[in-house]
Design a protein around this motif. Structure first.
Motif, PDB file in Angstrom:
ATOM      1  N   PHE A  59       0.851  -1.186   0.000  1.00  0.00           N
ATOM      2  CA  PHE A  59       0.000   0.000   0.000  1.00  0.00           C
ATOM      3  C   PHE A  59       0.888   1.237   0.000  1.00  0.00           C
ATOM      4  O   PHE A  59       1.808   1.337   0.818  1.00  0.00           O
ATOM      5  CB  PHE A  59      -0.872   0.046   1.258  1.00  0.00           C
ATOM      6  N   SER A  60       0.600   2.160  -0.886  1.00  0.00           N
ATOM      7  CA  SER A  60       1.304   3.444  -0.885  1.00  0.00           C
ATOM      8  C   SER A  60       0.410   4.478  -1.559  1.00  0.00           C
ATOM      9  O   SER A  60      -0.453   4.134  -2.377  1.00  0.00           O
ATOM     10  CB  SER A  60       2.651   3.345  -1.600  1.00  0.00           C
ATOM     11  N   PHE A  61       0.609   5.721  -1.187  1.00  0.00           N
ATOM     12  CA  PHE A  61      -0.133   6.799  -1.824  1.00  0.00           C
ATOM     13  C   PHE A  61       0.667   7.296  -3.013  1.00  0.00           C
ATOM     14  O   PHE A  61       1.869   7.574  -2.898  1.00  0.00           O
ATOM     15  CB  PHE A  61      -0.409   7.938  -0.841  1.00  0.00           C
ATOM     16  N   LEU A  62       0.002   7.391  -4.162  1.00  0.00           N
ATOM     17  CA  LEU A  62       0.670   7.866  -5.366  1.00  0.00           C
ATOM     18  C   LEU A  62       0.903   9.371  -5.276  1.00  0.00           C
ATOM     19  O   LEU A  62       0.014  10.105  -4.841  1.00  0.00           O
ATOM     20  CB  LEU A  62      -0.166   7.543  -6.603  1.00  0.00           C
ATOM     21  N   PRO A  63       2.069   9.810  -5.698  1.00  0.00           N
ATOM     22  CA  PRO A  63       2.338  11.253  -5.655  1.00  0.00           C
ATOM     23  C   PRO A  63       1.538  11.979  -6.736  1.00  0.00           C
ATOM     24  O   PRO A  63       1.422  11.503  -7.859  1.00  0.00           O
ATOM     25  CB  PRO A  63       3.839  11.343  -5.913  1.00  0.00           C
ATOM     26  N   LEU A  64       0.963  13.086  -6.348  1.00  0.00           N
ATOM     27  CA  LEU A  64       0.237  13.960  -7.267  1.00  0.00           C
ATOM     28  C   LEU A  64       0.771  15.376  -7.082  1.00  0.00           C
ATOM     29  O   LEU A  64       1.404  15.672  -6.075  1.00  0.00           O
ATOM     30  CB  LEU A  64      -1.260  13.956  -6.966  1.00  0.00           C
ATOM     31  N   ASP A  65       0.459  16.248  -8.026  1.00  0.00           N
ATOM     32  CA  ASP A  65       0.798  17.655  -7.847  1.00  0.00           C
ATOM     33  C   ASP A  65       0.048  18.185  -6.638  1.00  0.00           C
ATOM     34  O   ASP A  65      -1.072  17.760  -6.355  1.00  0.00           O
ATOM     35  CB  ASP A  65       0.395  18.481  -9.077  1.00  0.00           C
TER      36      ASP A  65
END
Length: 170
Positions: A59-65
Motif C-alpha cells: 500500500f502506498s499513496f501515489l504522488p500527485l501535484d
C-alpha cells in the motif's frame, strides 16, 4: 496544503490501515519514506496462494501535484503474483491480461519490464476523512478474490502449460 502536511496525512492514513489489517490478523510492516524508499509504504502478508506460496499486499499513496491533492489521495494496492513468466510467453500473457482486465470490476493485472506479473488497484480516498475498517476490508476482500480467481489461469499461460484459448474456455 503543503507537501509535508500531505505526507503527514498519508502517514496517518497508513497507520490507520495498519491497525485495521493488524486487527484482521494480517502481519504488517509500515515503512517511512527514506532515501531508499521513495514513498511511505505499508506491506501486509495475506493468505498463501493455492500452491502454498507467500503473497504480499503493498500500500502506498501515489504522488500527485500539490494542487491536485487537495480533495483526494490515491491509495495504490499492489501485489506481485508469486510465479515467473517463462521465456517466450510474454505475448500470450499480455493477450490474456488484456482479456481478463476487460472483465474486472476493479484494478488490473499487468506485466512490467522485468517480466513480473502483478495485480494493482488505485483507490481514491477523500483527503478530508479517514477510511473506515469495513470499507477497507471489503475492498481487500474483493482484491484477494480477484487475485485468487485469475492467478491460476495466468500462471498456466505464463508457464506455457496452456494457451489463452484453453484458459478462457475454463
Amino acid at each position: 496544503m503543503s507537501t509535508y502536511s500531505i505526507q503527514a496525512r498519508q502517514w496517518e492514513q497508513l497507520e490507520l490501515l495498519k491497525q485495521i489489517l493488524d486487527e484482521a490478523g494480517l502481519i504488517t510492516n509500515l515503512m517511512e519514506k527514506s532515501e531508499t524508499i521513495p514513498l511511505h509504504m505499508l506491506i501486509a502478508a495475506f493468505q498463501e496462494d493455492s500452491k502454498g506460496r507467500d503473497r504480499f499486499l503493498h500500500f502506498s499513496f501515489l504522488p500527485l501535484d500539490e494542487e491536485d491533492m487537495t480533495a483526494i489521495h490515491l491509495l495504490q494496492i499492489y501485489s506481485t503474483l508469486p510465479f515467473s513468466l517463462k521465456e517466450g510467453q510474454r505475448d500470450a500473457v499480455a493477450d490474456l491480461l488484456l482479456r481478463i482486465n476487460s472483465r474486472l470490476p476493479i484494478g488490473h493485472f499487468g506485466l512490467n519490464e522485468q517480466d513480473e506479473l502483478h495485480y494493482r488497484y488505485v483507490y481514491s480516498v477523500s483527503a478530508s476523512r479517514l477510511f473506515g475498517s469495513e470499507e477497507m476490508l471489503d475492498i481487500l476482500s474483493l482484491f484477494v478474490y480477484i487475485c485468487d480467481m485469475f492467478a491460476d489461469p495466468i500462471e498456466q499461460v505464463a508457464s506455457g502449460e496452456a494457451d489463452v484459448a484453453q484458459v478462457l474456455d475454463m
